[in-house]
Design a protein around this motif. Sequence first.
Motif, mmCIF file in Angstrom:
data_model
loop_
_atom_site.group_PDB
_atom_site.id
_atom_site.type_symbol
_atom_site.label_atom_id
_atom_site.label_comp_id
_atom_site.label_asym_id
_atom_site.label_seq_id
_atom_site.Cartn_x
_atom_site.Cartn_y
_atom_site.Cartn_z
ATOM 1 N N GLY A 139 0.815 -1.210 0.000
ATOM 2 C CA GLY A 139 0.000 0.000 0.000
ATOM 3 C C GLY A 139 0.848 1.259 0.000
ATOM 4 N N ALA A 142 1.316 4.214 -4.713
ATOM 5 C CA ALA A 142 0.049 4.620 -5.336
ATOM 6 C C ALA A 142 0.277 4.714 -6.834
ATOM 7 C CB ALA A 142 -0.405 5.967 -4.782
ATOM 8 N N VAL A 192 -1.581 0.556 -5.746
ATOM 9 C CA VAL A 192 -3.030 0.664 -5.584
ATOM 10 C C VAL A 192 -3.470 1.965 -6.251
ATOM 11 C CG1 VAL A 192 -4.967 0.526 -3.983
ATOM 12 C CG2 VAL A 192 -2.748 -0.387 -3.299
ATOM 13 N N GLY A 196 -8.906 2.075 -5.737
ATOM 14 C CA GLY A 196 -8.761 0.892 -4.907
ATOM 15 C C GLY A 196 -8.501 -0.369 -5.703
ATOM 16 N N SER B 59 -14.134 2.003 6.705
ATOM 17 C CA SER B 59 -13.725 3.279 6.113
ATOM 18 C C SER B 59 -14.568 4.433 6.636
ATOM 19 C CB SER B 59 -13.855 3.227 4.590
ATOM 20 O OG SER B 59 -12.889 2.377 4.042
ATOM 21 N N GLU B 125 -7.410 -3.210 -1.009
ATOM 22 C CA GLU B 125 -8.118 -2.702 -2.202
ATOM 23 C C GLU B 125 -9.466 -2.080 -1.833
ATOM 24 O OE1 GLU B 125 -8.430 -6.060 -5.023
ATOM 25 O OE2 GLU B 125 -7.348 -4.775 -6.419
ATOM 26 N N ARG B 128 -9.123 1.116 0.340
ATOM 27 C CA ARG B 128 -8.657 2.248 -0.466
ATOM 28 C C ARG B 128 -9.762 2.740 -1.381
ATOM 29 N NH1 ARG B 128 -3.180 3.604 -1.209
ATOM 30 N NH2 ARG B 128 -2.029 2.757 0.536
ATOM 31 N N PRO B 133 -7.042 5.186 4.121
ATOM 32 C CA PRO B 133 -5.617 5.031 3.794
ATOM 33 C C PRO B 133 -5.055 3.729 4.357
ATOM 34 C CG PRO B 133 -5.880 6.589 5.589
ATOM 35 C CD PRO B 133 -7.264 6.150 5.208
ATOM 36 N N LYS B 183 -2.781 6.387 8.942
ATOM 37 C CA LYS B 183 -2.969 5.149 8.186
ATOM 38 C C LYS B 183 -3.885 4.169 8.927
ATOM 39 C CE LYS B 183 0.110 6.142 4.953
ATOM 40 N NZ LYS B 183 0.604 7.409 5.516
#
Lengths: 315, 315
Positions: A139, A142, A192, A196, B59, B125, B128, B133, B183
Motif C-alpha cells: 500500500g 500509489a 493501488v 482501490g 472506512s 483494495e 482504499r 488510507p 494510516k
Amino acid sequence: MSRSAFPRTRGSASSGSIRDPTPIGGACSAVPASGGPVIVVKVGGSAGIDRRAVAQDVSAVAAAGERIVLVHGASAETDVLATTLGHPPRTVVSPSGQQSRRTDRRTLELFAMAALGVETFGYVELLRGSGAPAIGVFGALAGARKNVRAVEAGKVVLLRDDFTGKVERIDVEALRALLDQGKLPVLPPLAVSAEGEGLNVDGDRAAAAVAAALGANALVILTNVPGLLRSVDDPSSLVEAASLDEAEALAQGRMKKKAMAAREAIEAGVRQVIVASGRVDRPLARALAGEGTRILAAATEAGGSRGARPPRALR
Amino acid sequence: MSRSAFPRTRGSASSGSIRDPTPIGGACSAVPASGGPVIVVKVGGSAGIDRRAVAQDVSAVAAAGERIVLVHGASAETDVLATTLGHPPRTVVSPSGQQSRRTDRRTLELFAMAALGVETFGYVELLRGSGAPAIGVFGALAGARKNVRAVEAGKVVLLRDDFTGKVERIDVEALRALLDQGKLPVLPPLAVSAEGEGLNVDGDRAAAAVAAALGANALVILTNVPGLLRSVDDPSSLVEAASLDEAEALAQGRMKKKAMAAREAIEAGVRQVIVASGRVDRPLARALAGEGTRILAAATEAGGSRGARPPRALR
C-alpha cells in the motif's frame, strides 16, 4: 512452488571471499542516523535468483549500518501459480514491440498471491531468520492503470480490463517512519489506484520510484544476469560502467526496463544504479564492492575498479 | 476463489438505517489525535462474511475520526486454495477436544498465500476504494511455535513440524507510527518467530494482543454469527452483555477462542470486547451502536440498550 524459491534447508553459507562493503549511509556508525541515506535493493522474480543468499546478504549489509528497502519481483511464482490454477500466463506485445504480462483481473489476483503471499512472505521470513527487522508493506505505492495497447492479429487494440499500472506516488512518510525505527521494509511490485484497484507494476521502475522518493544513494538491481552485457549471450562482455545513454543504447529485452528505471532514478537524484547478479553468494556485497554494471548520469567512469574497492560515488 | 470473497461489483450500498456511531477515540474531532485511542476490528475469515460491507463501514468509521487497526482471518480462502492445489485441509484435535488447522510447512505456505495474497490484498483494495488510507503490514506480530498436541488413533502425539503459533509481542512502535500518520493498518493472522518462521496464529487472539498492546478502547470481533448465543442454533438467544466468566461459560465451538481472546484483551486493559455479525450492512457501526454481544470485565450491565445508544463504557 514456493518450496523451491524459498528453500527451508540452510545453505549457501557466506563464502567470506568478499570483504564487507563500506557502509554507504551511516559512515562508520553501526546505528543508522535517523533520516540518513538509503539503499534500495530490487531483487528480480525470476526462478534463478538465490533468494536465501539475497536475504542473508541484505541482512548482513543492514547489520553493518545501512538503511535498506527491498523491492522484489514475482514473475516466476506468478507463472507457476497461474499455470497450476488453470489460468496460464499470457503475453501482450505493444506496438513498439515491448512484451509484458497480460494482467486481467484473475491474473492480478494470482499476481497478488504470488507477490504478497509467496515472495513478500518468503523474504520477510528469510530476512527475520538472518536477523534483519524486516516488515512487509503493501500500500506504499500509489499508481494508475496504464493504457495497455496490444498488437492482436495485426491490429492495435486498447485493453480495457488490464490491471497493469505505473507508480505515481510513494508513501515516503510511512517508509521513512519504518526506516527511522530501524525496520527493513519489503515491498511487492503492487500499487493501488485511487479507485482501490491493485495494479501489477514493473518492479525495476517501482524500485526506481522508491529510490527517487527516498533520496536514496544507490539503487541496486539484482537480476539473473551478471549485469549489462555488450553481447547478450556472452557473460564475459559485461559492461562495468555506463552512462544512461550508453545503457539505453546497449540494453536489449528485459534490460530495457532496467535502463529506463536507471534513468528515472538518476534523473531524480539517485547517485548511481548498479545492475548485478542475484544468482551468486553475497550478491549485494559484491554489487556494492564493484561487481556488475554501474550506471551513472553522464560519462562512463574509468574502468578497472571491479572487485577492488567501492567506487568513489559510493563513499 | 477470491472473486467471491472480494466481489468487484459495487453493492451493498449503505442502508442509512443505522446512525453514525459516536466516535470513541477523538471525541468530536474529525482528525484523530496523535497517540489517541484505537479500535481494533477483527473480521473473520469464513465464507459468509460480507467483506465489502466490512471494508466500507470500517472506512466510514475511520473517516468519522476513529483510529482503526483491522485484523482479518483467512480460513475459507485457505481451505479453497489448499483443496484446489491438492493439499486438502486437515484438522487436529487436542487432548482437551479443541479443533485446529493442521499447519505443516506446505499448509503454512498456502495459509500465507490466502492471508496475505488474498485477504490482506483484498481488504487494502476495498478500503482504499472507499477512501481509507489502508496499508497491509506483515511482520508486526512476533510469535513462537505452539507445542501442538494431537490425539491420533487414541494416542496423544506432539506434532514436530507444525507451524501453528502464538503471538508473543506486537510491534507497537511500527503500528503507532502508521496510526499517527493517519494510516489504517491491515494485519493478516500471521506471526514470525525469532527463527524467521511464519506462523499461523489465531486471528481473534492476535487481535486481542494488538488491542492490548495499543491500549485500545475496544476490540470488535465481526463474525458469521450475531454474537454470543445462549443456544447455538437459535439467533434469537443472543446475549447482549456478558461478563468474562459468563462468556466463557456460554461459549461453545469456535466461540471459545473468542471468549479467550476477550479475557486476554480485557485483562490487559481493553475496556470492552464486542462480538457481532460481519454478515450485515454497516457491521461496525451496528456493533458500536449496541448490536451483538458486549463482553465486559465483571458483572453483566443492564440490558435494553441494544440499538439505542452506545453503552456508557464506549464514551
